[in-house]
Design a protein around this motif. Structure first.
Motif, short mmCIF file in Angstrom:
data_model
loop_
_atom_site.label_atom_id
_atom_site.label_comp_id
_atom_site.label_asym_id
_atom_site.label_seq_id
_atom_site.Cartn_x
_atom_site.Cartn_y
_atom_site.Cartn_z
N ALA A 271 6.62 -116.33 -5.29
CA ALA A 271 6.20 -117.07 -4.09
C ALA A 271 4.83 -116.61 -3.59
CB ALA A 271 7.24 -116.94 -2.98
N TYR A 272 4.69 -115.34 -3.21
CA TYR A 272 3.42 -114.88 -2.64
C TYR A 272 3.34 -113.36 -2.70
CZ TYR A 272 6.35 -113.80 1.41
OH TYR A 272 7.33 -113.30 2.23
N ALA A 273 2.13 -112.86 -2.48
CA ALA A 273 1.89 -111.42 -2.30
C ALA A 273 0.79 -111.29 -1.24
CB ALA A 273 1.46 -110.76 -3.60
N ILE A 274 1.02 -110.42 -0.27
CA ILE A 274 0.06 -110.19 0.81
C ILE A 274 -0.30 -108.71 0.81
CG2 ILE A 274 -0.42 -110.37 3.27
CD1 ILE A 274 1.85 -112.40 3.47
N PHE A 275 -1.55 -108.42 0.55
CA PHE A 275 -2.05 -107.05 0.64
C PHE A 275 -2.74 -106.89 1.99
CE2 PHE A 275 -1.32 -107.28 -3.86
CZ PHE A 275 -0.94 -105.99 -4.20
N ILE A 276 -2.27 -105.93 2.77
CA ILE A 276 -2.75 -105.71 4.13
C ILE A 276 -3.54 -104.41 4.16
CG2 ILE A 276 -2.06 -105.46 6.54
CD1 ILE A 276 0.63 -106.80 5.72
N LEU A 277 -4.82 -104.53 4.49
CA LEU A 277 -5.70 -103.37 4.61
C LEU A 277 -5.97 -103.14 6.09
CD1 LEU A 277 -6.26 -104.72 1.75
CD2 LEU A 277 -8.45 -103.54 1.82
N GLU A 278 -5.59 -101.97 6.59
CA GLU A 278 -5.77 -101.65 8.00
C GLU A 278 -6.79 -100.52 8.15
OE1 GLU A 278 -1.39 -102.84 9.79
OE2 GLU A 278 -1.75 -100.76 9.13
N PHE A 279 -7.64 -100.66 9.17
CA PHE A 279 -8.74 -99.73 9.38
C PHE A 279 -8.66 -99.15 10.79
CE2 PHE A 279 -9.96 -102.78 6.22
CZ PHE A 279 -10.65 -102.05 5.28
N PRO A 280 -8.99 -97.87 10.94
CA PRO A 280 -8.98 -97.28 12.28
C PRO A 280 -10.17 -97.79 13.09
CG PRO A 280 -9.84 -95.70 10.72
CD PRO A 280 -9.38 -96.89 9.91
N PRO A 281 -10.09 -97.75 14.42
CA PRO A 281 -11.24 -98.12 15.24
C PRO A 281 -12.45 -97.28 14.86
CG PRO A 281 -9.29 -97.87 16.59
CD PRO A 281 -8.92 -97.37 15.23
N VAL A 282 -13.58 -97.92 14.72
CA VAL A 282 -14.77 -97.23 14.25
C VAL A 282 -15.38 -96.38 15.35
CG1 VAL A 282 -16.39 -99.08 14.81
CG2 VAL A 282 -16.92 -97.50 12.96
N SER A 283 -15.87 -95.21 14.97
CA SER A 283 -16.57 -94.32 15.90
C SER A 283 -17.91 -93.98 15.28
CB SER A 283 -15.75 -93.04 16.14
OG SER A 283 -16.50 -92.10 16.87
N THR A 284 -18.96 -94.50 15.85
CA THR A 284 -20.29 -94.32 15.28
C THR A 284 -20.68 -92.85 15.23
OG1 THR A 284 -20.92 -96.46 16.20
CG2 THR A 284 -22.71 -95.02 15.46
N SER A 285 -20.29 -92.09 16.25
CA SER A 285 -20.65 -90.67 16.28
C SER A 285 -19.98 -89.91 15.13
CB SER A 285 -20.24 -90.05 17.61
OG SER A 285 -18.84 -90.17 17.82
N GLU A 286 -18.70 -90.28 14.85
CA GLU A 286 -18.00 -89.61 13.76
C GLU A 286 -18.64 -89.95 12.42
OE1 GLU A 286 -13.93 -90.57 13.87
OE2 GLU A 286 -13.52 -89.56 15.77
N VAL A 287 -19.03 -91.21 12.24
CA VAL A 287 -19.67 -91.60 10.98
C VAL A 287 -21.01 -90.91 10.82
CG1 VAL A 287 -20.60 -93.54 9.68
CG2 VAL A 287 -18.49 -93.81 10.96
N SER A 288 -21.79 -90.82 11.92
CA SER A 288 -23.08 -90.14 11.85
C SER A 288 -22.89 -88.66 11.51
CB SER A 288 -23.81 -90.28 13.19
OG SER A 288 -24.03 -91.64 13.49
N HIS A 289 -21.85 -88.05 12.09
CA HIS A 289 -21.58 -86.64 11.81
C HIS A 289 -21.19 -86.45 10.34
CE1 HIS A 289 -20.43 -82.51 12.37
NE2 HIS A 289 -19.18 -82.76 12.01
N ALA A 290 -20.35 -87.37 9.82
CA ALA A 290 -19.96 -87.27 8.42
C ALA A 290 -21.16 -87.46 7.51
CB ALA A 290 -18.90 -88.33 8.10
#
Length: 444
Positions: free
Chosen positions: A410-429
């Motif tokens: 019948a069907y297949a649903i792949f669900i990709l979930e992402f945490p709320p983005v934090s620009t400061s955390e990404v810049s630090h990484a």
């Protein structure tokens, strides 16, 4: 004069080291090991004579036995000139003498001292890094010869002493563990070969159809050339269509090769998030890069934008994830012979998510818990089985998740979930992975 002698010795040592390294890169595996063993023995035999005779004197030492060991090791430096049968005989003789015989004999003649007990154990570890059958032959021959020689030298009491006999269980355990470790390495090598074979089979499966199409179009053009080149407008249109099809198939193959290389390189990359990315733009980029086989297949894929959102990740890895999911969805449709693919960007949901929905063949319930395991492919022998596992590893590295909801046929649903983005955390990484130029200069 001393300076000239030092320069001459230095040049000879450099030449010897260069030759050993050159052999290591050029010779067969057995020859490499003989060369390494010969090099180590040639250096260590005289070196440890100095250590045990002058710096940490032992009860018994033998210059003739060490001289014979050095001579045998030096003969190994010419291993590339030996025929395979002679090389095997030399290796058996040298291993038997240099490792079990010499170290066992010195152990017994030094009344089972701790120094020679540890040295004998190290010699056995080195010995059993060779093939198990060869190592067992060398161990039995060398140990029996050493025990006989020690007995003839009047050390029968040491041979039957508690200090000597208690070494036997340790030696047996060491040999068993090393033999099992070699079996494990062999099994790992077989798994790697199986993975390589699955990858090559996947490449062959993906490229066989376009190559067949190219071959058919070329045969048609050759037939037209043989009967007279494009005498009518219809023949001209047919030739133009065949040439266009060849160009399309070549582009398709290039895209597929790029996809395989992209997935292969992602396995070795650092997966941590280093930038903030817009999901809708990533989906568009993936659709532009995917090698659709026809316009009809391309029209089977629809994108629904409910609300765009930002996520922390890496652009190339995001494309790898999306390409793998779209490829799996289109394969499910192909197997079922029906269905469509919907890609939904849903930033309004908490947490933000991306949905891949295909109405193809679905996944059987007993297979569903296994689809994210590495090297598991469904259906069997359909690909290398690393795509979904890689997707899960990437999403976890970004503090996200991926799961599947499905119904067979019948069907297949792949669900990709992402945490709320934090620009400061990404810049630090990103700063941790790519420090400023001043920091890098300071570290130098």
């Amino acid at each position: 004069m001393p300076a000239n002698l030092f320069a001459s010795c230095k040049s000879r040592l450099q030449a010897c080291a260069h030759n050993l390294l050159q052999y290591h890169g050029q010779e067969q595996h057995a020859t490499k090991r003989v060369l390494l063993l010969a090099g180590i023995g040639t250096v260590c035999m005289p070196l440890y004579y100095l250590i045990w005779h002058h710096y940490f004197p032992q009860e018994y030492e033998s210059v003739p036995l060490r001289a014979l060991g050095i001579a045998l090791c030096m003969l190994g430096l010419f291993a590339r000139r030996y025929r395979p049968r002679i090389l095997h005989a030399y290796l058996l003789l040298t291993l038997s003498y240099v490792l079990p015989f010499f170290f066992t004999y010195m152990f017994l003649m030094n009344h089972a001292s701790g120094v020679w007990g540890e040295s004998l154990l190290i010699a056995l570890v080195l010995l059993f890094h060779f093939e198990t059958a060869l190592a067992l032959q060398a161990y039995l021959a060398g140990t029996l010869a050493a025990c006989l020689a020690a007995s003839l030298m009047g050390e029968s009491a040491t041979l039957l002493s508690k200090a000597a006999l208690q070494q036997l269980p340790i030696h047996m355990f060491t040999m068993a563990v090393l033999s099992v470790a070699k079996i494990s390495r062999h099994m790992l090598a077989q798994e790697k070969l199986a993975g390589l074979g699955a990858g090559l089979a996947s490449v062959a499966h993906e490229l066989r159809t376009p190559l067949s199409s190219v071959n058919a179009n070329v045969r048609g053009l050759l037939r037209m050339v043989g009967t007279g080149i494009c005498r009518s407008g219809e023949e001209k249109l047919g030739a133009i269509d065949a040439l266009a099809r060849i160009q399309f198939e070549v582009r398709h193959m290039n895209h597929m090769i790029d996809l395989f290389l992209l997935s292969a390189s992602a396995v070795r990359q650092n997966l941590r998030a280093v930038e903030t990315l817009p999901m809708h733009a990533m989906v568009d980029s993936m659709l532009q890069r995917y090698p659709f086989v026809s316009d009809a297949q391309k029209h089977q894929v629809a994108v629904e934008l409910r609300s765009d959102f930002q996520f922390a990740g890496q652009s190339e890895l995001a494309v790898v994830v999306l390409l793998n999911l779209l490829r799996n969805a289109l394969k499910a449709i192909q197997r079922a012979g029906k269905g469509r693919v919907r890609i939904i960007v849903d930033g309004q949901h908490q947490p933000p998510r991306l949905l891949f929905i295909d109405t193809g063949c679905g996944i059987a319930p007993h297979h569903l818990p296994l689809i994210f395991q590495r090297f598991y492919s469904y259906p069997a022998h359909n690909g290398s089985g690393i795509g979904l596992a890689l997707c899960q590893d990437i999403l976890r590295a970004w503090n996200g998740g991926i799961r599947c909801v499905t119904r067979e046929q019948a069907y297949a649903i792949f669900i990709l979930e992402f945490p709320p983005v934090s620009t400061s955390e990404v810049s630090h990484a990103f700063s941790r992975l790519c420090p400023p130029d001043s920091d890098r200069a300071g570290r130098r």
